[in-house]
Design a protein around this motif. Sequence first.
Motif, PDB file in Angstrom:
ATOM      1  N   UNK A  60       2.806 -13.776  24.267  1.00  0.00           N
ATOM      2  CA  UNK A  60       3.909 -14.058  23.353  1.00  0.00           C
ATOM      3  C   UNK A  60       4.536 -12.851  22.699  1.00  0.00           C
ATOM      4  N   UNK A  61       4.378 -11.667  23.280  1.00  0.00           N
ATOM      5  CA  UNK A  61       4.927 -10.449  22.673  1.00  0.00           C
ATOM      6  C   UNK A  61       6.336 -10.170  23.178  1.00  0.00           C
ATOM      7  N   UNK A  62       7.232  -9.824  22.244  1.00  0.00           N
ATOM      8  CA  UNK A  62       8.593  -9.443  22.604  1.00  0.00           C
ATOM      9  C   UNK A  62       8.602  -8.043  23.216  1.00  0.00           C
ATOM     10  N   UNK A  63       9.587  -7.797  24.090  1.00  0.00           N
ATOM     11  CA  UNK A  63       9.665  -6.504  24.754  1.00  0.00           C
ATOM     12  C   UNK A  63      11.086  -6.282  25.242  1.00  0.00           C
ATOM     13  N   UNK A  64      11.365  -5.049  25.702  1.00  0.00           N
ATOM     14  CA  UNK A  64      12.635  -4.758  26.376  1.00  0.00           C
ATOM     15  C   UNK A  64      12.426  -3.627  27.364  1.00  0.00           C
ATOM     16  N   UNK A  65      13.389  -3.491  28.269  1.00  0.00           N
ATOM     17  CA  UNK A  65      13.342  -2.454  29.292  1.00  0.00           C
ATOM     18  C   UNK A  65      14.776  -2.055  29.615  1.00  0.00           C
ATOM     19  N   UNK A  66      14.959  -0.948  30.350  1.00  0.00           N
ATOM     20  CA  UNK A  66      16.273  -0.460  30.774  1.00  0.00           C
ATOM     21  C   UNK A  66      17.212  -0.157  29.611  1.00  0.00           C
ATOM     22  N   UNK A  67      16.647   0.322  28.493  1.00  0.00           N
ATOM     23  CA  UNK A  67      17.446   0.731  27.344  1.00  0.00           C
ATOM     24  C   UNK A  67      16.811   1.962  26.699  1.00  0.00           C
ATOM     25  N   UNK A  68      17.639   2.721  25.997  1.00  0.00           N
ATOM     26  CA  UNK A  68      17.213   3.794  25.091  1.00  0.00           C
ATOM     27  C   UNK A  68      16.588   5.000  25.780  1.00  0.00           C
ATOM     28  N   UNK A  69      15.506   4.801  26.499  1.00  0.00           N
ATOM     29  CA  UNK A  69      14.718   5.925  27.013  1.00  0.00           C
ATOM     30  C   UNK A  69      15.171   6.303  28.422  1.00  0.00           C
TER      31      UNK A  69
END
Length: 839
Positions: A295-304
């Motif tokens: 149930x953990x939120x996450x993101x990818x393909x941004x910022x870094x």
Amino acid sequence: MKKIVLILITLVCLQFAHAQKSLDLNYYLPQGVTYDQTIPTPKEIIGHEVGEWHVTHDKLMFYMQTLAAASDRISIENRGATFEGRPILLLTITTPENHQNIDQIRKEHLAITENGTIPVDDMPIVVYQGFSIHGNEPSGANAGLAYAYYLAAAQGPEIDAILNSTIILLDPSFNPDGLQRFAYWANTNKAQNLIADNNDREYHEVWPGGRTNHYWFDMNRDWLPVQLPESRARIKSFHKWMPNILTDHHEMGTNSTFFFQPGEPTRVHPLTPKMNQELTAEIGTYHAKALDKIGSLYYSEENYDDYYYGKGSTFPDVNGSIGILFEQGSSRGHIQESENGLLTFPFTIRNQFTTALSTIQAATVMRAKILKYQQSFYNDVRNEAARSKTKALVFGDSKDAAKTWHLAEILNRHKITFHELADDANISGRFYKKGAAYVVPMNQKNHRLIKAMFEKRTTFTDSLFYDISAWTFPLAFNVDYKELPNLSNAGPEVTDFKPLKGKVTSQSGYAYLFEWNEYYAPKALNRITEKGLRAKVAKSPFTLEGKKYDYGTIMIPVQNQSLNADELHAFLQRTAEQSHIEITAVGTGLTRGIDLGSNDFDPIKKQKIAILVGEGIRSYDAGEIWHLFDTRYNIKLTKLDASYFGRADLSTYTDIIVPSSYGSFQTKKNAVKLKTWVKNGGTLIGYRNAVEWFEKNEFVQLKFKKDTLVAKNIPFDQKRDFLGAQVTGGAIFEAKLDRSHPIGYGYKNNTLPLFRNTNIYIEPDKNSYNNPIQYTSNPLLSGYISEENTKLIKNSVPFRANRMGKGRVIVFTDNTNFRAFWYGTNKLLMNAIFFGESM
């Protein structure tokens, strides 16, 4: 209403405090797995549950050693020591059967990088997992406790399959000194009733914080330059194994969730294959699935991004591996309020543990595909090298063998083959001296890594960079270099890379001379002045006994010294050996040019130097200077903390350095105190933002070039990109150098590559002799700069020296000591220290 909110927060915090007391290892571990009861849990060894307290490095080390002794799945090695003497550990984790055959497995694994036809279907995959290179991003290292326990104790077909097909290299703490420093802070400020209010002292470390190592370096920028002991240990392990995947567990702002790569698709270095990013994205699906499950939120393909090859998540990409960055929103202590609710330390640890496990699950399933990628990477590299019109590179400085040697040292650490220069040679108008130059063949395994280190790049698909946009090593070292169409200048391959030796040519009854060009000449001069010996610097060139001596030559007379002739010779012999320089004995003062008794030789005084540190000073810049003085030149440097600067007696210091500074230090009171000290004869040296403060407080008269950029037709959602495009985050520029000016002593060429990461531009003085360093009209050598800033930098000056009373004020708009590998401009600071009175 405020009282009700405070009561609710207090109740929630009490609930979490209770949860901390009942915290269990099962919170992290996957469900439905049995564990070997003979393997000790972290709590049984370190005395507290994972996440209850921040683990100190000594406890982390002790638990890893205990695990290795208890489990036949784990071996442990100490690869050296940090600056503070902490061990740099590495665990190798796999099945007992693989351990029995580990050397053969490693050799077969390395063979696929050399041979494109070896079958890989039955080979284990190699995964290097590292934690908390930033010491105050501790969830990674703390997760390592639970993760190592799981790998040692878990039972069942899933773990058996993973360990049978995987060699795990577990680096429990990339930054032992920083982790220890931060754990001390977080633990000493922890309350029994956990405080989530981010105004609490627990969440505001004292300067410089735990992010950095002993000398305040960001070690996640040192994978390519390898200047620090921790970096050197892990690079040696990397090349020993050539892992297929390398993970780097970090933290970010408290209001963030969790990030995993591939990151920004438009900000990938062109030398990184497209397949690398595709495999990274596929591995990312395993992280997403694992985080979805808890149930953990996450993101990818941004910022870094994946541009600068000096980061742990990017360095593997130019070496046929897959680097993966993890960024967890940080609790920065034990519990903190955030936009996503209360963020607890155990929660951050669980996310890091979960993605460490999903990494090896992905590696197991994708094993053959990733091994074949590594094999094809090196096949492609060999083909590129064979097709390349450039067959070799030559680099060197005919006047500075030590600086050249240190660049070759980096190549050696990266397993790059290089050769001696066969004979002295003039190539494209530059003189290369045998013994002070090397030839690098391009047709070798690390062809692409060599390109990454030596290339100049000035065009980009994106104008935003997470880190620097240029790091061209021969420019950083200020050595001559040239691409060659053949290997005709190559001598024998260097297989026994030894340090340089220094010497005194003979004993003299008159005087000794050494040129200022050599990198370690300041080390020698400091030893001489510390001994109380007289030394002078030549302000003009001369020729003596058939040898030409340039500006900045150091002369030590034999007469009227505190040592007799024999003692002086013996002392200078030791000095030459320790400083890797040649000191020439001469028998006369009669020269062609200025004679040795000329008034054009200025006396050198013994220096007592201080540097401003503490709140209001940029710790990176201060640490780079401290490291330079302390580890390279053995020059004592007093660190004056801003907190007691107002009470400090400055009268004994000859020089005070103010690194890039801001806010709390830049007060009128501090300016008045420094002004008084300068007027009484001190030399004040300021860097970067300090230059603007100096000008504002009338230490020096400067006129700045400012941009008039206005955003037109830029929508709000593009504001960040618009402003970001104006940042000069790190690029290299060419400046003209007046070598007759004391700031130019010891430089061979009339131009100098300078690193720049500010937008501070100074108008040149009307008198040309006051502009000894001045950017050319077309200065960009490598890296990114916006069109607007390109106009501003042209013909501007990055240096100025002015008299004030009996003293001097010297300013540099940019960092001459960047990340410890910018050897080419270190001498500018040394010149300001030793020759400041002549400026």
